[in-house]
Design an enzyme around this catalytic site. Structure first.
Site, mmCIF file in Angstrom:
data_model
loop_
_atom_site.group_PDB
_atom_site.id
_atom_site.type_symbol
_atom_site.label_atom_id
_atom_site.label_comp_id
_atom_site.label_asym_id
_atom_site.label_seq_id
_atom_site.Cartn_x
_atom_site.Cartn_y
_atom_site.Cartn_z
ATOM 1 C CG HIS A 621 -1.776 -1.209 1.344
ATOM 2 N ND1 HIS A 621 -2.336 -1.625 2.529
ATOM 3 C CD2 HIS A 621 -2.172 -2.110 0.419
ATOM 4 C CE1 HIS A 621 -3.027 -2.736 2.326
ATOM 5 N NE2 HIS A 621 -2.939 -3.057 1.057
HETATM 6 C C1 LIG Z 1 0.128 -8.425 -4.151
HETATM 7 C C2 LIG Z 1 -0.790 -7.313 -3.795
HETATM 8 C C3 LIG Z 1 -1.883 -7.556 -2.974
HETATM 9 C C4 LIG Z 1 -2.753 -6.534 -2.636
HETATM 10 N N1 LIG Z 1 -3.876 -6.808 -1.913
HETATM 11 C C5 LIG Z 1 -4.806 -5.831 -1.752
HETATM 12 C C6 LIG Z 1 -6.070 -6.112 -1.197
HETATM 13 O O1 LIG Z 1 -6.386 -7.247 -0.850
HETATM 14 N N2 LIG Z 1 -6.954 -5.103 -1.064
HETATM 15 C C7 LIG Z 1 -6.656 -3.828 -1.449
HETATM 16 O O2 LIG Z 1 -7.500 -2.943 -1.289
HETATM 17 N N3 LIG Z 1 -5.470 -3.533 -1.971
HETATM 18 C C8 LIG Z 1 -4.552 -4.514 -2.161
HETATM 19 N N4 LIG Z 1 -3.380 -4.226 -2.767
HETATM 20 C C9 LIG Z 1 -3.113 -2.838 -3.138
HETATM 21 C C10 LIG Z 1 -3.964 -2.355 -4.295
HETATM 22 O O3 LIG Z 1 -4.236 -3.394 -5.188
HETATM 23 C C11 LIG Z 1 -3.241 -1.215 -4.986
HETATM 24 O O4 LIG Z 1 -2.906 -0.216 -4.057
HETATM 25 C C12 LIG Z 1 -4.110 -0.558 -6.045
HETATM 26 O O5 LIG Z 1 -4.512 -1.519 -6.982
HETATM 27 C C13 LIG Z 1 -3.321 0.549 -6.697
HETATM 28 O O6 LIG Z 1 -4.094 1.183 -7.651
HETATM 29 P P1 LIG Z 1 -3.432 2.232 -8.625
HETATM 30 O O7 LIG Z 1 -4.486 2.611 -9.581
HETATM 31 O O8 LIG Z 1 -2.788 3.295 -7.817
HETATM 32 O O9 LIG Z 1 -2.233 1.469 -9.335
HETATM 33 P P2 LIG Z 1 -2.180 0.038 -10.053
HETATM 34 O O10 LIG Z 1 -3.457 -0.699 -9.883
HETATM 35 O O11 LIG Z 1 -0.933 -0.607 -9.611
HETATM 36 O O12 LIG Z 1 -2.099 0.416 -11.593
HETATM 37 C C14 LIG Z 1 -1.013 1.014 -12.221
HETATM 38 C C15 LIG Z 1 -0.956 0.488 -13.640
HETATM 39 O O13 LIG Z 1 -0.059 1.280 -14.403
HETATM 40 C C16 LIG Z 1 0.676 0.435 -15.247
HETATM 41 N N5 LIG Z 1 1.907 1.124 -15.615
HETATM 42 C C17 LIG Z 1 2.969 1.372 -14.840
HETATM 43 N N6 LIG Z 1 3.907 2.028 -15.538
HETATM 44 C C18 LIG Z 1 3.419 2.201 -16.779
HETATM 45 C C19 LIG Z 1 3.931 2.814 -17.953
HETATM 46 N N7 LIG Z 1 5.123 3.386 -17.968
HETATM 47 N N8 LIG Z 1 3.168 2.791 -19.077
HETATM 48 C C20 LIG Z 1 1.944 2.222 -19.080
HETATM 49 N N9 LIG Z 1 1.409 1.627 -17.975
HETATM 50 C C21 LIG Z 1 2.139 1.631 -16.842
HETATM 51 C C22 LIG Z 1 0.900 -0.793 -14.404
HETATM 52 O O14 LIG Z 1 1.252 -1.913 -15.187
HETATM 53 C C23 LIG Z 1 -0.442 -0.939 -13.719
HETATM 54 O O15 LIG Z 1 -1.334 -1.732 -14.460
HETATM 55 C C24 LIG Z 1 -2.495 -5.229 -3.104
HETATM 56 C C25 LIG Z 1 -1.406 -4.979 -3.934
HETATM 57 C C26 LIG Z 1 -0.567 -6.001 -4.299
HETATM 58 C C27 LIG Z 1 0.588 -5.698 -5.209
#
Ligand SMILES: Cc1cc2nc3c(=O)[nH]c(=O)nc-3n(C[C@H](O)[C@H](O)[C@H](O)COP(=O)(O)OP(=O)(O)OC[C@H]3O[C@@H](n4cnc5c(N)ncnc54)[C@H](O)[C@@H]3O)c2cc1C
Ligand SMILES: *[C@@H]1O[C@H](CO)[C@@H](O)[C@H](O)[C@H]1NC(C)=O
Ligand SMILES: *[C@@H]1O[C@H](CO)[C@@H](O)[C@H](O)[C@H]1NC(C)=O
Ligand SMILES: *[C@@H]1O[C@H](CO)[C@@H](O)[C@H](O)[C@H]1NC(C)=O
Length: 687
Positions: A621
Site C-alpha cells: 500500500h
Molecule cells: C500483491 C498485492 C496484494 C494486494 N492486496 C490488496 C487487497 O487485498 N486489497 C486492497 O485494497 N489492496 C490490495 N493491494 C493494493 C492495491 O491493489 C493497490 O494499491 C491498487 O490496486 C493501486 O491502484 P493504482 O491505480 O494506484 O495502481 P495500479 O493498480 O498498480 O495500476 C497502475 C498500472 O499502471 C501500469 N503502468 C505502470 N507504468 C506504466 C507505464 N510506464 N506505461 C503504461 N502503464 C504503466 C501498471 O502496469 C499498472 O497496471 C495489493 C497490492 C498487491 C501488489
C-alpha cells in the site's frame, strides 16, 4: 489428467467470457454515432513513428524458471498448480505460450481500427484500479476520446481464481520491484531484500491483489480535507465509494453508506472455516464488536469483504472496462509502455505522451489533458523522467528540470508480520491447499464459485484495534488484524505450491527452520498490519533510462514507535487466542525459531522485534509519492483537484496521491480516486 482439466477449463472459460459479454448493452444513439464518424474522419492518419527502440534492458530479464522451475514443477502432485505452472509460470521473459492465448481477455481497438489515433482528448497512462475507473467514466460521454495505455496484458481465466492470488507474484503479471537494501529489515527474505510486486495487467494491481475491500476511517478523510484538500472529507469521498459499489453483504448493503447498483461487486467470501467464528467471538470477549468494518459509526471486527462475484475476482478492469470494449471513443493499448510526458518547457503545459509498443517509440498528443494513473511507483518515476521533480536529484541523473517539485520525497507503506502462527488440535479446520485444489474443488468453483479455491489466500476476517502505543487523540486504529483460516504454512508439504512464502520471497532456510515441523498442518494466524507508520521512505530515479526500475527506499521500522506498536499488536493477538472460542481448538502459539533470532528468548519483546525484522512483509500500500496538498504544503506534488502543481493539463490519478497512511488497503481508495477525478475533470472541461 491435466489434459482433461484443460478441456474443462477451456469450455467454461468460453462460456464465462461470453456470458458476461451478453450483459453488455452499449447504448450508442444516433447522435453519438455521428460524432464517432467525426472522430475517425478527422484523424485517420497513422500514428507518428518516432524511432525504434531495443528491449535489451527491458526489466532486467527475469528467469521465471528460478522461481517455478521445471524440477520443482514436476514435484507438484496437484493438477491445478501444475496447470497454472504450465500456462504462465515457467516462461522466461515475456513470451508466453500462444497456445493458451484464448484463455486471455482481449481489448482490440473498436471498429477494426488497426492502430491508435495520433491525438485524443485525454491520454491516461496505466489501466490500474484508478485508471480503469477514470477511463470508463470519461468515455461515458461519446464525444470524449480517451487513449488508455498499459504495459501489462489483459486478464485470463486463472487470474479470476482467488486462492491462487499469491502465485501471480512470481509471474509476468507483476512488476518485479525490489526495495533498496535496508539493514535490519527483511532479514529472512532472499538476499535480505524486500520484494515490492505491483500489478502489470489491464486492471493493474487489482488483477493480482487479495481483493480485500476497505475504505479508511471517517476521521482520516476528514483530516485530509482539513489539511487544505477541499472535496476530500469523508462524506464527500463516501459518495464516490458508493458510486462504484454493488454490495451484496447479508443485509449491510441496505445501509445508507452502501450501494447496490454500482459496477464493482463487494461481497463476503462464499466459504469459511470455523476459525473466523473464533476470531469474531474472541474479539467480542475483548471488547471489539462484530461490525461491518467499513461502517462509519463503529470500529470493530468483521468478516472480510472482497471485490468478488460468484467466487471470482472482480478487478477494476472487469468492473469498468470489460463491458465497454465496443465504445468507439475508448481505445485501450495493452503491452504498451509510456516513457515520458511531453511538456512544453516555456508554457509549462503537457501536450502528449511518448510510448513504446512492439519496440517502436510513438508519440500521441492530447487536446485536453495527460493523466498519469501508473500507480505510486511508476507515476512519480514518469514525472521525474519528464523533468518534474527535485531539482538536485534530476540534475544528478542528467534530466533537464521543468518544474522543481517534491516528487517521491515521501513514501508510506503498510507492513505486516505473517509469522505469528498458532497450532490447533482439530484436523480439517484450516484451508489447506492440498485439500482445496483437487479436481472436484475446481469443477465446483467453475459451477458455483463456492469451493475452497474462492478463498482470497485464506483471508477471512479484518479487525481494527488501537494499541496503547497510539498517541492519536481520536478513535482511529493503529493496527489492522487480518485473520487467516490457516497461515503461511497452509500451502506447503510435498505437493504444495508454497506460493505465499515464495510470493513474499522468504528463504527456504528461514522458513524451514522456523516452521518446517508444522508445514501443511492445521493452524490459525492473524497478520498484524501497521496502519499508521511513523517511519517513511522515498523514491528516486536510478538513472534517466525509462526502462530502469526506480530506487525505492522503504525505511521501515526506523521509528521505534513502529516496533512498539507491532509488539503491542502481537500481545493482543495472543490475548485473543487465550479466550474460550480459540481454546476449544487447543490454540497454541507455535515457538518458531528464526536463525536470525536464535540468541533471544522466545516470546520476549526483543524476540518479537527480531521476528518482525526477519519477516517484514509489505501489504503493497505504498502512498504519498505524488502527495496531494494545497500550494502551501511543501510536500505536495498535486493540488486537491489532482493537477500537478505548476504544470497545466497534467494530473496524477492513482493511490500515490493519498497524502498520508490511512486505515485501508488501497484498491477501493484507488477506484474511489478514479471516480472522483472523472467528475473533477468533467467539470473542468464542461463535458
Ligand atoms: C500483491 C498485492 C496484494 C494486494 N492486496 C490488496 C487487497 O487485498 N486489497 C486492497 O485494497 N489492496 C490490495 N493491494 C493494493 C492495491 O491493489 C493497490 O494499491 C491498487 O490496486 C493501486 O491502484 P493504482 O491505480 O494506484 O495502481 P495500479 O493498480 O498498480 O495500476 C497502475 C498500472 O499502471 C501500469 N503502468 C505502470 N507504468 C506504466 C507505464 N510506464 N506505461 C503504461 N502503464 C504503466 C501498471 O502496469 C499498472 O497496471 C495489493 C497490492 C498487491 C501488489
Ligand atoms: C456531443 O457534441 C455534439 C456536437 O457538438 C453536441 O450536440 C452533443 O450534445 C454532445 N453530446 C454530449 C453527450 O455532450
Ligand atoms: C479430513 O478431510 C479428508 C479429505 O476431505 C477426509 O478424508 C478425512 O476423513 C477428514 N478427516 C476428518 C477427521 O474429518
Ligand atoms: C482440543 O483441545 C481442547 C482444549 O484442550 C479440548 O477441549 C478438545 O477436546 C481438543 N479437541 C481435540 C479434537 O482434541
Amino acid at each position: 489428467m491435466l489434459f482433461k482439466l484443460f478441456i474443462v477449463l477451456s469450455i467454461v472459460s468460453r462460456t464465462h467470457l461470453s456470458s458476461s459479454d451478453e450483459v453488455i448493452v452499449e447504448t450508442v444513439d444516433g447522435d453519438e454515432e455521428n460524432n464517432v464518424e467525426n472522430i475517425y474522419n478527422e484523424n485517420i492518419a497513422p500514428v507518428e513513428v518516432v524511432r525504434t527502440v531495443t528491449r535489451n534492458n527491458y526489466e532486467n530479464p527475469i528467469n521465471y524458471k528460478n522461481i517455478y522451475g521445471r524440477q520443482e514443477r514436476s514435484q507438484f502432485n496437484n493438477p491445478f498448480m501444475e496447470l497454472i505452472a504450465n500456462v504462465i509460470g515457467t516462461q522466461s521473459g515475456y513470451k508466453e505460450s500462444d497456445f493458451f492465448a484464448f484463455l486471455r481477455d482481449e481489448y482490440p481497438l473498436p471498429r477494426g481500427l488497426q492502430s491508435p489515433l495520433p491525438e485524443y482528448d485525454f491520454v491516461i497512462v496505466g489501466a490500474g484500479s484508478a485508471g480503469c475507473a477514470l477511463a470508463s467514466r470519461l468515455t461515458e460521454n461519446r464525444n470524449v476520446t480517451v487513449l488508455l495505455i498499459e504495459t501489462g496484458k489483459p486478464e485470463m481465466l486463472l487470474t479470476d481464481v482467488p486462492a491462487i492470488a499469491p502465485y501471480f507474484q512470481s509471474t509476468p503479471y507483476v512488476w518485479h520491484y525490489y526495495m533498496e537494501p535496508q539493514p535490519g529489515v527483511c532479514l529472512g527474505m532472499e538476499n535480505g531484500r524486500c520484494f515490492w510486486p505491483r500489478g502489470n495487467a489491464v486492471g493493474g494491481s487489482s488483477v493480482i491483489n487479495y481483493m480485500i475491500y476497505t475504505r479508511g476511517r471517517p476521521e482520516e478523510w476528514d483530516r485530509i480535507a482539513a489539511a487544505g484538500n477541499y472535496g476530500w472529507s469523508y462524506n464527500e469521498v463516501l459518495e464516490y465509494y458508493k458510486k462504484s459499489e454493488k454490495a451484496k453483504l447479508d443485509g449491510f448493503e441496505k445501509k445508507p453508506y452502501r450501494n447496490r447498483d454500482g459496477v464493482l461487486p463487494v461481497e463476503f467470501v462464499p466459504i469459511k472455516t470455523k476459525l473466523i467464528k473464533a476470531f469474531l467471538d474472541a474479539g467480542r470477549i475483548l471488547g471489539h464488536p462484530t461490525v461491518d468494518y467499513n461502517a462509519p459509526e463503529k470500529m470493530g471486527f468483521g468478516k472480510v469483504q472482497v471485490t468478488m462475484s460468484m467466487g471470482r475476482r472482480f478487478s477494476s478492469a472487469k468492473a469498468f472496462l470489460h463491458n465497454h470494449k465496443k465504445r468507439p471513443n475508448l481505445h485501450i493499448l495493452p503491452e504498451t509502455r509510456a516513457t515520458k510526458v511531453l511538456i512544453d518547457p516555456q508554457t509549462k503545459t503537457a501536450y502528449g505522451v511518448e510510448y513504446v509498443r512492439n519496440n517502436v517509440l510513438h508519440r500521441v498528443t492530447v487536446r485536453k489533458e495527460v493523466i498519469l494513473s501508473a500507480g505510486p511507483i511508476a507515476s512519480p518515476q514518469l514525472l521525474m523522467l519528464s523533468g518534474l521533480g527535485p531539482r538536485d536529484h534530476l540534475n544528478s541523473v542528467g534530466i533537464n528540470v521543468i518544474q522543481d517539485l517534491p516528487v517521491g520525497k515521501r513514501l508510506y507503506d503498510h507492513i505486516c508480520f505473517p509469522g505469528l502462527i498458532f497450532t490447533v488440535n482439530e484436523t480439517n479446520i484450516s484451508f489447506l491447499e492440498s485439500q482445496a485444489s483437487d479436481i472436484h474443488a475446481i469443477v465446483q468453483w467453475l459451477k458455483n464459485g463456492d469451493s475452497a479455491i474462492s478463498s482470497p489466500g485464506g483471508v477471512e476476517g479484518i479487525g481494527y484495534i488501537k494499541t496503547p502505543v497510539s498517541d492519536d487523540p481520536e478513535l482511529v486504529p493503529d493496527i489492522e488484524l487480518i485473520s487467516i483460516g490457516g497461515s503461511i504454512v497452509s500451502d506447503g508439504g510435498p505437493g504444495g505450491s508454497k506460493a505465499v512464502r515464495k510470493g513474499m520471497r522468504i528463504t527456504d532456510n528461514i522458513f524451514n527452520n522456523a516452521f518446517g515441523p508444522i508445514d501443511q498442518t492445521n493452524t490459525w494466524s492473524a497478520f498484524p498490519m501497521l496502519l499508521k507508520p511513523k517511519s517513511f521512505g522515498s523514491i528516486e530515479l536510478k538513472d534517466n533510462n525509462p526502462f530502469s526500475h526506480p530506487k525505492m527506499y522503504g525505511n521501515y521500522l526506523t521509528d521505534p514507535r513502529d516496533v512498539a506498536t507491532f509488539v503491542a499488536a502481537i500481545r493482543h493477538i495472543q490475548e485473543l487466542t487465550e479466550t474460550e472460542p480459540f481454546q476449544k481448538y487447543g490454540t497454541k502459539l507455535y515457538p518458531a525459531i528464526y536463525p536470525t533470532c536464535s540468541s533471544l528468548q522466545f516470546n520476549s519483546d526483543e524476540y518479537w522485534e527480531c521476528a518482525v525484522r526477519t519477516l517484514t512483509a509489505t501489504l503493497h500500500h505504498q502512498v504519498a509519492t505524488t502527495r496531494m496538498g494545497p500550494q502551501s504544503d511543501p510536500l505536495a506534488v498535486v493540488d486537491p483537484e489532482l493537477r500537478v502543481h505548476g504544470i497545466k493539463r497534467l494530473r496524477v490519478v492513482d493511490t500515490g496521491i493519498i497524502p498520508e497512511p490511512i486505515s485501508a488497503h488501497t484498491n477501493a481508495p484507488g477506484i474511489m480516486i478514479g471516480e472522483k477525478a472523472a467528475d473533477m475533470i468533467k467539470q473542468t472541461w464542461n463535458i
